[in-house]
Design a protein around this motif. Structure first.
Motif, mmCIF file in Angstrom:
data_model
loop_
_atom_site.group_PDB
_atom_site.id
_atom_site.type_symbol
_atom_site.label_atom_id
_atom_site.label_comp_id
_atom_site.label_asym_id
_atom_site.label_seq_id
_atom_site.Cartn_x
_atom_site.Cartn_y
_atom_site.Cartn_z
ATOM 1 N N ARG A 331 0.818 -1.204 0.000
ATOM 2 C CA ARG A 331 0.000 0.000 0.000
ATOM 3 C C ARG A 331 0.860 1.267 0.000
ATOM 4 N NH1 ARG A 331 -3.176 1.723 5.372
ATOM 5 N NH2 ARG A 331 -1.048 1.418 6.082
ATOM 6 N N LEU A 332 1.865 1.330 0.865
ATOM 7 C CA LEU A 332 2.724 2.514 0.923
ATOM 8 C C LEU A 332 3.475 2.696 -0.387
ATOM 9 C CD1 LEU A 332 3.870 4.868 2.522
ATOM 10 C CD2 LEU A 332 5.615 3.324 3.443
ATOM 11 N N GLY A 333 3.893 1.601 -1.008
ATOM 12 C CA GLY A 333 4.603 1.693 -2.277
ATOM 13 C C GLY A 333 3.745 2.307 -3.375
ATOM 14 N N TRP A 334 2.460 1.914 -3.439
ATOM 15 C CA TRP A 334 1.566 2.490 -4.450
ATOM 16 C C TRP A 334 1.321 3.968 -4.185
ATOM 17 C CZ3 TRP A 334 0.849 0.345 -8.880
ATOM 18 C CH2 TRP A 334 0.896 -1.038 -9.011
ATOM 19 N N LEU A 335 1.181 4.344 -2.932
ATOM 20 C CA LEU A 335 1.021 5.765 -2.597
ATOM 21 C C LEU A 335 2.244 6.568 -3.018
ATOM 22 C CD1 LEU A 335 -0.668 5.712 0.926
ATOM 23 C CD2 LEU A 335 -1.578 6.751 -1.143
ATOM 24 N N LEU A 336 3.419 6.012 -2.752
ATOM 25 C CA LEU A 336 4.661 6.698 -3.135
ATOM 26 C C LEU A 336 4.757 6.828 -4.654
ATOM 27 C CD1 LEU A 336 7.103 5.023 -0.596
ATOM 28 C CD2 LEU A 336 6.459 7.426 -0.638
ATOM 29 N N LEU A 337 4.355 5.783 -5.371
ATOM 30 C CA LEU A 337 4.414 5.845 -6.832
ATOM 31 C C LEU A 337 3.465 6.920 -7.360
ATOM 32 C CD1 LEU A 337 5.486 4.765 -9.496
ATOM 33 C CD2 LEU A 337 3.684 3.030 -9.458
ATOM 34 N N ALA A 338 2.235 6.970 -6.817
ATOM 35 C CA ALA A 338 1.286 8.004 -7.243
ATOM 36 C C ALA A 338 1.848 9.397 -6.958
ATOM 37 C CB ALA A 338 -0.044 7.807 -6.522
ATOM 38 N N THR A 339 2.455 9.560 -5.787
ATOM 39 C CA THR A 339 3.055 10.857 -5.437
ATOM 40 C C THR A 339 4.135 11.241 -6.428
ATOM 41 O OG1 THR A 339 2.621 10.437 -3.095
ATOM 42 C CG2 THR A 339 4.250 12.122 -3.618
ATOM 43 N N MET A 340 5.013 10.294 -6.751
ATOM 44 C CA MET A 340 6.111 10.602 -7.663
ATOM 45 C C MET A 340 5.615 10.891 -9.073
ATOM 46 S SD MET A 340 8.540 10.819 -5.701
ATOM 47 C CE MET A 340 9.465 11.459 -7.083
ATOM 48 N N LEU A 341 4.521 10.252 -9.485
ATOM 49 C CA LEU A 341 3.969 10.551 -10.812
ATOM 50 C C LEU A 341 3.401 11.970 -10.847
ATOM 51 C CD1 LEU A 341 2.276 7.156 -11.748
ATOM 52 C CD2 LEU A 341 4.438 8.091 -12.573
ATOM 53 N N PHE A 342 2.749 12.392 -9.757
ATOM 54 C CA PHE A 342 2.276 13.778 -9.677
ATOM 55 C C PHE A 342 3.466 14.744 -9.728
ATOM 56 C CE2 PHE A 342 -1.624 12.103 -7.346
ATOM 57 C CZ PHE A 342 -2.437 12.257 -8.452
ATOM 58 N N ILE A 343 4.521 14.415 -8.987
ATOM 59 C CA ILE A 343 5.717 15.263 -9.002
ATOM 60 C C ILE A 343 6.324 15.294 -10.397
ATOM 61 C CG2 ILE A 343 8.095 15.444 -8.145
ATOM 62 C CD1 ILE A 343 7.142 14.476 -5.462
ATOM 63 N N ALA A 344 6.306 14.143 -11.083
ATOM 64 C CA ALA A 344 6.864 14.093 -12.439
ATOM 65 C C ALA A 344 6.093 15.021 -13.378
ATOM 66 C CB ALA A 344 6.843 12.662 -12.957
ATOM 67 N N VAL A 345 4.774 15.031 -13.242
ATOM 68 C CA VAL A 345 3.963 15.920 -14.087
ATOM 69 C C VAL A 345 4.282 17.370 -13.770
ATOM 70 C CG1 VAL A 345 1.614 16.687 -14.582
ATOM 71 C CG2 VAL A 345 2.114 14.241 -14.397
ATOM 72 N N SER A 346 4.289 17.711 -12.480
ATOM 73 C CA SER A 346 4.577 19.093 -12.075
ATOM 74 C C SER A 346 5.967 19.513 -12.511
ATOM 75 C CB SER A 346 4.433 19.212 -10.552
ATOM 76 O OG SER A 346 4.810 20.491 -10.113
ATOM 77 N N THR A 347 6.945 18.637 -12.263
ATOM 78 C CA THR A 347 8.322 18.948 -12.626
ATOM 79 C C THR A 347 8.488 19.072 -14.130
ATOM 80 O OG1 THR A 347 9.113 17.764 -10.682
ATOM 81 C CG2 THR A 347 10.707 18.145 -12.441
ATOM 82 N N GLY A 348 7.852 18.137 -14.856
ATOM 83 C CA GLY A 348 7.994 18.156 -16.313
ATOM 84 C C GLY A 348 7.445 19.430 -16.927
ATOM 85 N N LEU A 349 6.263 19.864 -16.473
ATOM 86 C CA LEU A 349 5.667 21.076 -17.031
ATOM 87 C C LEU A 349 6.523 22.307 -16.738
ATOM 88 C CD1 LEU A 349 1.917 20.404 -16.186
ATOM 89 C CD2 LEU A 349 2.977 20.409 -18.452
ATOM 90 N N MET A 350 7.018 22.398 -15.509
ATOM 91 C CA MET A 350 7.819 23.569 -15.152
ATOM 92 C C MET A 350 9.184 23.513 -15.827
ATOM 93 S SD MET A 350 6.849 24.277 -11.183
ATOM 94 C CE MET A 350 7.467 25.948 -11.315
#
Length: 639
Positions: A331-350
């Protein structure tokens, strides 16, 4: 053929028209009365020049080309561009329009409007002195006065330090006010969420004492402050702090990246699970933090690409580590993956915007900011789950520790009870020993001497009783000090003489079965003679017990330099590997012990005695080839 010729003529005419229009004034953009908001993408023209024009007159006479989208400035050093805009108001659309330029952190945005007296210059930008700036809006909003049916040509001079995409929108005053109000509400909601998360995590940090909440609060504070400056509100609220807003935005960018590195190490528990990745993340965060030095020398644009690349590498490390965590913690691993994907989107756009790649006005300007809300919420939930798991694991560990302590206390109580019983038992043994000693003394006195060999046997009885009595006394003392302890009374001993003395006790009953192989004498060493005697007797007793009745038992003493070796070899049935592996376990007896007396304590006691001396006992055995037990005594032990 005629139709083909016709197509060729039309194509040639179109090409000539295109070449001519490159230097001609483009057709003006007609603004109708109902056009409250007009995007100028595709209606602006950019000056194509290898040199910076010296005056507005040079700009007017220059060569312009249509700009299909926002101006993409590129990276490195100051950038200056000149743009041209042709407008005409339709009947009923005359009046003042506001030209709004985003992003708000452009250094200079100067509008040149033609008048009867010459050029009227309206200035904007975040480096404009406070007494010259219009601060009703967070962005430059430049007025354009239009007359119905009268074409107007405006020139816009943009300057920024190296990296910018510029977006232009024309508003009526009513729609401009509506836009400002809407943005204020939306940004208020955004910063309200950030503030609520910040306060919540600070309270969690103070209440629970979990450092990860403090680090997340630092990240939230830096990211929120960065967006306040990025969105232009700091300069709107404090118009006199132009330099502060300029430098603070750059400083916060570097600190946000450094805080991301620290947060990743903490959230993923990298120091414990992935130490190499932790060192890499912290090193990248350190490089980002050091990039702040470029701000003071006005070279931040040089470091901006490096910082963007660092952020993308950190995001990649986070995604990889999250995938690894899925296998570890579900469960924690999936939460971390979702978090990192959100960060990837934010980071990529900026990052794309920073590197001058156009991905759309709202994506460039606010994509990273919108995605950051998902990042904040995902991180908040992830950290809460992580802390909950940590607290639960800590509670389980504390519970296990308490149970272990209770079990240890119960075991200790049982050991004390056992020690008291053994002490009582040993005390009772002293009575029959005294009777044996007394009876042997009486028999020795009554002996008429007709059998000379009986004298030696009386001596053997007296010696055995004396040794048993000494062992009982020492065992009683040991039980009082702790059941598991072996307390040595070291003294100097000559090895060969000691082994002969032990063997002499067997001579009268074993009739030459014991064979000694030793030099005449060896250098003395420090041992506990009585405990060593117990160890050697146990080995000899076992060898005699498991050897054939006429089989020899060989005892060998040799000096190996730093150690003294005493070996006892028999001709018994031997042991297989499994039996050898467990030979010294307490209460364990091999298959060959069936039908023989014993409790499985002899060899265990031998090992304990040798360990107390700092030595060891070794067994060499094969089925059908007998066994050889070797005592290794170190020579360096001191009393």
């Amino acid at each position: 053929m005629v139709s083909g010729l016709r197509i060729a003529v039309h194509a040639a005419l179109a090409l000539l028209g295109l070449l001519f229009s490159a230097h001609a004034l483009a057709a003006p953009l007609e603004i109708g009365a109902g056009d409250g908001t007009v995007s100028l993408a595709g209606h602006l023209e950019i000056l194509k020049s290898d040199t910076t024009p010296a005056s507005i007159e040079d700009v007017v006479g220059g060569r312009f080309e249509t700009l299909p989208g926002p101006y993409i400035g590129g990276i490195g050093g100051p950038k200056e561009v000149w743009l041209r805009l042709n407008l005409v108001a339709a009947p009923g659309a005359a009046g003042t329009r506001l030209l709004r330029v985003l992003p708000p952190y452009l250094d200079f945005v100067d509008l040149y409007a033609p008048t009867a007296e010459g050029w009227q210059i309206v200035r904007g930008g975040d480096e404009l002195p406070a007494d010259q700036a219009r601060r009703e809006d967070r962005t430059p909003a430049l007025p354009l006065v239009l007359e119905a049916g009268v074409p107007r040509t405006y020139y816009i001079h943009l300057r920024h330090q190296g990296i910018f995409n510029a977006y232009f929108t024309l508003y009526s005053q009513e729609h401009w006010r509506q836009t400002v109000h809407t943005e204020t509400a939306v940004f208020g909601l955004y910063f309200g969420i950030v503030l609520a998360l910040l306060v919540t995590n600070l309270l969690y940090w103070m209440a629970l004492g979990e450092l990860i909440y403090g680090e997340f609060s630092l990240y939230l504070a830096l990211r929120g402050a960065g967006f306040i400056v990025y969105d232009g509100y700091l300069l709107q609220w404090f118009p006199e702090q132009t330099r502060l807003a300029h430098d603070l935005l750059q400083l916060l960018i570097t600190l946000v990246v450094a805080s991301v590195a620290l947060l990743l190490v903490r959230v993923f528990d990298m120091r414990r699970l992935y130490p190499q990745r932790a060192r890499l993340c912290l090193a990248l965060g350190g490089v980002a933090a050091l990039s702040t030095l470029t701000i003071w020398i006005d070279q931040f644009s040089v470091a901006a690409v490096t910082i963007a690349c660092i952020m993308m590498v950190l995001t990649g490390i986070g995604v990889l580590t999250a995938v690894d965590h899925i296998r570890r913690s579900g469960r924690l691993g999936w939460l971390l993956l979702a978090t990192m994907l959100f960060i990837a989107v934010s980071t990529g756009l900026m990052a794309l915007s920073v590197m001058g790649v156009h991905s759309g006005e709202y994506a460039d300007l606010y994509g990273g900011q919108v995605a950051s809300i998902a990042v904040f919420l995902a991180l908040h939930v992830t950290i809460a789950v992580r802390v909950a798991d940590t607290v639960q694991a800590r509670a389980v560990s504390d519970r296990a520790a308490r149970l272990a302590q209770e079990m240890a206390e119960r075991e200790q109580a049982a050991r004390l009870e056992q020690a008291d019983f053994v002490a009582m038992l040993f005390h009772e043994i002293k009575t029959p020993l005294a009777e044996i000693e007394s009876a042997a003394t009486v028999l020795e006195c009554l002996d008429d001497g007709s059998h000379p060999e009986t004298g030696g046997r009386y001596d053997t009885i007296h010696g055995a009783v004396e040794r048993l009595d000494l062992l009982v006394e020492r065992s009683l003392a040991r039980e009082r000090q702790g059941l598991e302890a072996v307390h040595l009374a070291l003294s100097s001993m000559e090895p060969v003489a000691f082994v002969r003395q032990v063997l002499d006790a067997y001579r009268s009953v074993q009739h030459g079965r014991l064979v000694l192989d030793a030099p005449a004498s060896l250098q003395p060493l420090q041992v506990d003679p009585e405990y060593l005697r117990v160890a050697l007797i146990n080995l000899i007793d076992n060898a005699l017990k498991y050897s054939p009745e006429d089989g020899k038992v060989r005892v060998e003493v040799c000096d190996e330099g730093e150690t003294l070796q005493i070996s006892v070899s028999d001709g018994g049935p031997g042991m297989d590997k499994a039996t050898v592996a467990r030979a010294f376990d307490r209460y364990w007896r091999g298959n060959a012990a069936a039908g023989t007396t014993g409790a499985g304590l002899g060899l265990y006691l031998v090992r304990r005695i040798m360990a107390a001396h700092g030595g060891r006992v070794e067994v060499r055995s094969e089925p059908g080839r007998g066994s050889c037990f070797v005592l290794h005594l170190p020579r360096g032990r001191q009393s």
